[in-house]
Write an enzyme that holds these catalytic residues in place. Structure first.
Site, short mmCIF file in Angstrom:
data_model
loop_
_atom_site.label_atom_id
_atom_site.label_comp_id
_atom_site.label_asym_id
_atom_site.label_seq_id
_atom_site.Cartn_x
_atom_site.Cartn_y
_atom_site.Cartn_z
N LYS A 268 0.86 -1.19 0.00
CA LYS A 268 0.00 0.00 0.00
C LYS A 268 0.89 1.23 0.00
O LYS A 268 1.72 1.41 0.89
CB LYS A 268 -0.90 0.00 1.23
CG LYS A 268 -1.76 1.26 1.33
CD LYS A 268 -2.77 1.16 2.43
CE LYS A 268 -3.56 2.46 2.54
NZ LYS A 268 -4.58 2.38 3.59
N LYS B 122 -2.24 -1.43 -3.84
CA LYS B 122 -3.09 -0.24 -3.76
C LYS B 122 -2.24 1.01 -3.83
O LYS B 122 -1.24 1.07 -3.12
CB LYS B 122 -3.86 -0.31 -2.43
CG LYS B 122 -4.75 0.87 -2.15
CD LYS B 122 -5.33 0.72 -0.79
CE LYS B 122 -6.08 2.00 -0.47
NZ LYS B 122 -6.35 2.14 0.92
N1 LIG Z 1 -6.47 2.80 6.13
C1 LIG Z 1 -7.32 3.63 5.47
C2 LIG Z 1 -7.67 3.38 4.06
N2 LIG Z 1 -8.28 2.25 3.61
C3 LIG Z 1 -8.56 2.47 2.25
C4 LIG Z 1 -8.09 3.73 1.89
C5 LIG Z 1 -8.19 4.42 0.57
C6 LIG Z 1 -9.22 3.95 -0.36
C7 LIG Z 1 -9.56 4.91 -1.45
O1 LIG Z 1 -8.92 5.96 -1.65
O2 LIG Z 1 -10.53 4.60 -2.16
C8 LIG Z 1 -7.51 4.30 3.02
C9 LIG Z 1 -6.97 5.67 3.01
C10 LIG Z 1 -5.67 5.99 3.56
O3 LIG Z 1 -4.81 5.12 3.71
O4 LIG Z 1 -5.51 7.15 3.89
#
Ligand SMILES: NCc1[nH]cc(CCC(=O)O)c1CC(=O)O
Ligand SMILES: [Mg+2]
Length: 330
Positions: A200, A254
């Protein structure tokens, strides 16, 4: 070896629609789709999210109706995210452990009304913290790894007890997958899966999501001390290797489209189920292009989702899931 031109003409198999379909190497079906949904308090509530046009936060009763609609269209799984009220947020995000929190009420309602659709739940503290970070923050603003994991374990058990089918840790703490797995086994949740947000990235594409869960205005600083540097690919392979060694059933990359190279490398290197999250900023980009008259939504949605399959994904989390499933049903 193939015969050279003119014996070989690659356009030959593209000449008719039936032949193009016959020679398709990949196919997108509603079974490939995981639909993220935002839950909010109340009844009969729908709150449109300005930066995610076409996506709303829904109260639990409306979420159940959406679950039914998704199931009927062949979508296999939902991903739930709560918009926690400000007064229930705190520095340690303890609301994540409340068995009657919004998330748990949504899980129970869906699993009771629509038991045959999967429910994936995000594990991270950001929807519950007053500062918008995914974990416990020290005085210098650093997110503490091991103390955060203690809460993530409680959050995971809380979600599993409410009926979650897939626990998806999105926090990027080191070592959390193994400890969550151990706790799930100890709690008798042997068939609750873990889909690790393994690679991520600290991305500029998460903005609309933070609006959706109400953490954008709260977030102090950024998430670069725990989420990955977009410059890195070797590190992604190490992250994936560790999460698999710790017991992840599947891994996620992601954001999605800008990181398809990572998806392909992970798939080739590990031969495990790989998922990708076409995140909020990617959705917003497509919708902005459509609104500007620069793109055909239906074609762009189906093409981008098929690209994930071609890159090696078993499935995709996408805010366009319902729309795509409707298109595929035609
Ligand atoms: N842990 C939080 C999380 N879980 C999914 C997303 C993002 C998903 C999206 O942008 O659609 C995020 C945002 C972040 O890490 O700030
Ligand atoms: Mg990791």
């Amino acid at each position: 070896m193939h015969a050279p031109y003119p014996a070989l003409r690659l356009r030959r198999t593209r000449a008719t629609a039936w032949s193009r379909r016959l020679h398709a190497e990949n196919v997108l079906t509603p079974a490939d789709l995981i639909w993220p949904l935002f839950v909010t308090e109340g009844e009969g509530v729908e709150e449109p999210i300005v930066t995610l046009p076409g996506v709303s936060r829904w109260s639990v009763d409306r979420i159940v109706a959406s679950a039914r609609e998704a199931r009927d269209l062949g979508i296999t799984c939902l991903a739930l995210f709560p918009n926690t009220q400000k007064e229930r947020r705190s520095d340690d995000g303890a609301e994540a452990l409340n068995p009657d929190n919004l998330m748990c009420r949504a899980i129970r309602a869906i699993k009771q009304a629509v038991p045959d659709i999967g429910v994936l739940t995000d594990v991270a503290l950001d929807p519950y913290t007053a500062h918008g970070h995914d974990g416990i923050v020290d005085d210098a603003g650093y997110v503490l790894n091991d103390r955060t994991i203690e809460l993530l374990i409680g959050q995971s058990l809380n979600q599993a007890e409410a009926g979650a089918d897939i626990i998806a840790p999105s926090d990027m703490m080191d070592g959390r997958v193994g400890l969550i797995r151990e706790a799930l086994e100890g709690g008798g949740h042997v068939n609750v899966q873990i889909m690790a947000y393994a690679a991520k990235y600290a991305s500029a594409f998460y903005g609309p999501f933070r609006d959706a869960v109400g953490s954008r205005g709260l977030l102090k600083g950024d998430k670069t001390t725990y989420q990955m540097n977009p410059a890195n690919r070797e590190e992604a392979l190490r992250e994936v290797a560790l999460d698999l060694a710790e017991g992840a059933d599947s891994v996620m990359v992601k954001p999605g489209l800008p990181y398809l190279d990572i998806v392909r490398e992970v798939k080739d290197a590990f031969a495990v189920p790989v998922f990708a999250y076409q995140v909020s900023g990617e959705y917003a980009m497509i919708e902005a292009a459509v609104a500007a008259g620069a793109a055909d939504r239906d074609a762009m949605v189906l093409e981008t989702l098929l690209a994930f399959k071609r890159a090696g994904c078993s499935g995709v989390l996408t805010y366009h899931a319902l729309h795509a499933a409707r298109l595929l049903a035609r």
